[in-house]
Scaffold this active site. Structure first.
Site, short mmCIF file in Angstrom:
data_model
loop_
_atom_site.label_atom_id
_atom_site.label_comp_id
_atom_site.label_asym_id
_atom_site.label_seq_id
_atom_site.Cartn_x
_atom_site.Cartn_y
_atom_site.Cartn_z
N THR A 76 0.84 -1.20 0.00
CA THR A 76 0.00 0.00 0.00
C THR A 76 0.88 1.25 0.00
O THR A 76 0.68 2.17 -0.79
CB THR A 76 -0.93 0.00 1.23
OG1 THR A 76 -1.76 -1.16 1.17
CG2 THR A 76 -1.79 1.25 1.27
N GLN A 189 1.05 -9.71 -6.05
CA GLN A 189 0.65 -11.12 -6.17
C GLN A 189 1.59 -11.91 -7.09
O GLN A 189 1.53 -13.13 -7.15
CB GLN A 189 -0.79 -11.24 -6.70
CG GLN A 189 -1.85 -10.68 -5.75
CD GLN A 189 -2.08 -11.54 -4.52
OE1 GLN A 189 -1.65 -12.69 -4.43
NE2 GLN A 189 -2.75 -10.97 -3.53
N ALA A 210 5.93 -8.24 1.73
CA ALA A 210 6.47 -9.47 2.33
C ALA A 210 5.39 -10.47 2.70
O ALA A 210 5.56 -11.68 2.53
CB ALA A 210 7.33 -9.13 3.55
N THR A 250 13.22 5.43 10.79
CA THR A 250 14.16 4.35 11.12
C THR A 250 13.70 3.06 10.46
O THR A 250 12.52 2.73 10.49
CB THR A 250 14.22 4.17 12.65
OG1 THR A 250 14.68 5.40 13.21
CG2 THR A 250 15.17 3.05 13.04
N CYS A 336 -17.85 -6.63 2.39
CA CYS A 336 -18.73 -6.02 3.37
C CYS A 336 -18.44 -4.53 3.42
O CYS A 336 -17.36 -4.12 3.80
CB CYS A 336 -18.47 -6.60 4.75
SG CYS A 336 -19.24 -8.17 5.00
C1 LIG Z 1 -2.27 -7.34 -0.61
C2 LIG Z 1 -2.16 -6.43 -1.75
C3 LIG Z 1 -1.85 -5.07 -1.57
C4 LIG Z 1 -1.66 -4.47 -0.21
O1 LIG Z 1 -0.45 -4.89 0.36
P1 LIG Z 1 -0.06 -4.50 1.86
O2 LIG Z 1 1.36 -4.91 1.98
O3 LIG Z 1 -0.98 -5.29 2.73
O4 LIG Z 1 -0.23 -3.03 2.01
C5 LIG Z 1 -1.74 -4.27 -2.68
N1 LIG Z 1 -1.93 -4.77 -3.91
C6 LIG Z 1 -2.23 -6.07 -4.13
C7 LIG Z 1 -2.41 -6.55 -5.53
C8 LIG Z 1 -2.36 -6.92 -3.06
O5 LIG Z 1 -2.67 -8.21 -3.29
#
Ligand SMILES: *Cc1c(COP(=O)(O)O)cnc(C)c1O
Length: 412
Positions: A76, A189, A210, A250, A336
């Site tokens: 994100t 992904q 990660a 940090t 939801c």
């Molecule tokens: C899970 C996911 C995110 C968000 O990742 P975070 O590390 O939880 O912020 C963004 N893009 C895709 C395609 C995701 O599958």
């Protein structure tokens, strides 16, 4: 071999942290706890060494130079930094004006891409949200048709998190390089599951996380290309100037070490895992399609990740289905919101109707998924769909040959 319940088949949402990753992280909390920014003692240097190793592990997995890796709190944040950072750096007009530049993305991106794009729209940028084909793909041709003279940024995900479809990333990247447009991809992904080479694949900015690849939550990275072309970003978080000023704060050293180890393990096991996961996915899809009619696997038949499948079941209600199969953790095609159950905007973008979108399941396999678990899940789903359809007058009518979509309901 018996299965242990509940079964976890929601690896697209998050993964278990690999115990080898946890082992690599532990010393960073206790013995090796220094701040990598401390330049004048061994505690700092040891910690910096650990971060350097991790930076190389991440870079190696995606064909980057370690200098091109910026550590963040996850995909994100990486998406926000890439999209807002590039838009503001390459804006054609100052803040407060309209016509600051054109951005191309897609309707079925993750919210962590859509919402930064919508924010930029409010701040004077124009955004095109491409509609995918019914197969869920975004192609180079779609992007090319949307290109304008003032296009400054294209952001298209490598593979979709709900349906697993794979977009034409190398081709879109080549197009962007031809036109001198910055190209970002949310590869959360994709990375760790599929071979990635940002140089070969013409990517300028790439987000990864990660916890989608058997590492810890709350840590990720952004790849920022330094050569041909050199991509510059405006920082969105300011402070101590860490990460070449692009991401102050940090460093999350233990998390970063975990991410690095997770990348190393994914690289080692990628080929065999890819084959194994694909077999599991096909096994479930084949079993379900052999036993049930009126189902559809959503998204392109082949251009899909090995570990994700998304299936719609006609004449059942998604939440009832999830309840009936609650020994198996999966995601439904509904989200939801506070007031109601909204059908997935991703499936809607593909043209899947509300009813089918509501009755969809996303099943996603991972490193510890077994054939026994796949069979158990498929059998449970088949049984549950059968039972729910026994209670469905619409399914009876369908079986009698009545086209239920043509019925005019009296709603008064
Ligand atoms: C899970 C996911 C995110 C968000 O990742 P975070 O590390 O939880 O912020 C963004 N893009 C895709 C395609 C995701 O599958």
């Amino acid at each position: 071999m018996a299965v242990t319940l509940p079964i976890y088949l929601d690896h697209a949402a998050t993964t278990r942290c690999d115990p080898r990753v946890v082992d690599a992280m532990l010393p960073l909390f206790t013995e090796n706890f220094g701040n990598p920014g401390s330049r004048n003692h061994s505690f700092g240097w040891n910690s910096e060494d650990a971060v350097d190793t991790a930076r190389r592990q991440v870079a190696d997995l995606i064909g980057a130079d370690p200098k091109e890796i910026v550590f963040t709190s996850g995909a994100t944040e990486s998406n926000n930094l890439a999209i807002k950072g590039a838009a503001n750096m390459y804006a054609r007009k100052p803040a407060g004006q309209t016509g600051r530049g054109h951005i191309i993305t897609a309707m079925h991106e993750h919210k962590a891409v859509l919402d930064p794009c919508k924010r930029l729209e409010k701040e004077g940028f124009d955004v095109t949200f491409l509609e995918p084909g019914t197969d869920g793909l975004i192609t180079k041709d779609m992007v090319e048709s949307a290109m304008r003279d003032d296009t400054i940024l294209v952001t298209v995900m490598w593979a979709n998190n709900e349906i697993g479809t794979i977009n034409e990333i190398p081709e879109i990247g080549a197009l962007c390089h031809d036109r001198g447009v910055v190209f970002h991809t949310d590869a959360t992904q994709w990375v760790g599951k599929m071979p990635t080479d940002v140089k070969r694949d013409n990517v300028d900015l790439l987000s990864l996380s990660a916890h989608k690849m058997y590492g810890p939550k709350g840590v990720g990275a952004l790849y920022v290309r330094r050569r041909r072309p050199r991509v510059r970003l405006t920082a969105i978080q300011e402070g101590g100037g860490q990460e070449r000023g692009l991401r102050s704060g940090t460093l999350n050293v233990s998390g970063i070490v975990g991410l690095g180890k997770a990348c190393e393990l994914c690289a080692e096991e990628m080929d065999s895992e890819q084959q194994r996961l694909l077999k599991l996915r096909k096994r479930v899809e084949d079993k379900i399609s052999a036993s049930l009619d009126v189902i559809q696997v959503n998204g392109h038949a082949d251009k899909r990740l090995p570990h994700i499948t998304n299936i719609s079941f006609g004449f059942v209600e998604g939440e009832s289905l999830m309840m009936a199969v609650k020994d198996v953790a999966m995601s439904s095609g509904s989200a939801c919101t506070s007031a109601s159950l909204e059908p997935s905007y991703v499936l809607k973008a593909l043209g899947v109707g509300d009813d089918l979108a509501h009755s969809s399941l996303r099943i996603s396999f991972g490193r510890w998924s077994t054939e026994e678990e796949a069979d158990f899940a498929a059998d449970k789903i088949i049984e549950a769909v059968g039972k729910l359809r026994e209670l469905s007058p619409l399914f009876d009518m369908h079986n009698e040959g009545i086209d239920v979509s043509k019925i005019e309901w009296n709603t008064h």
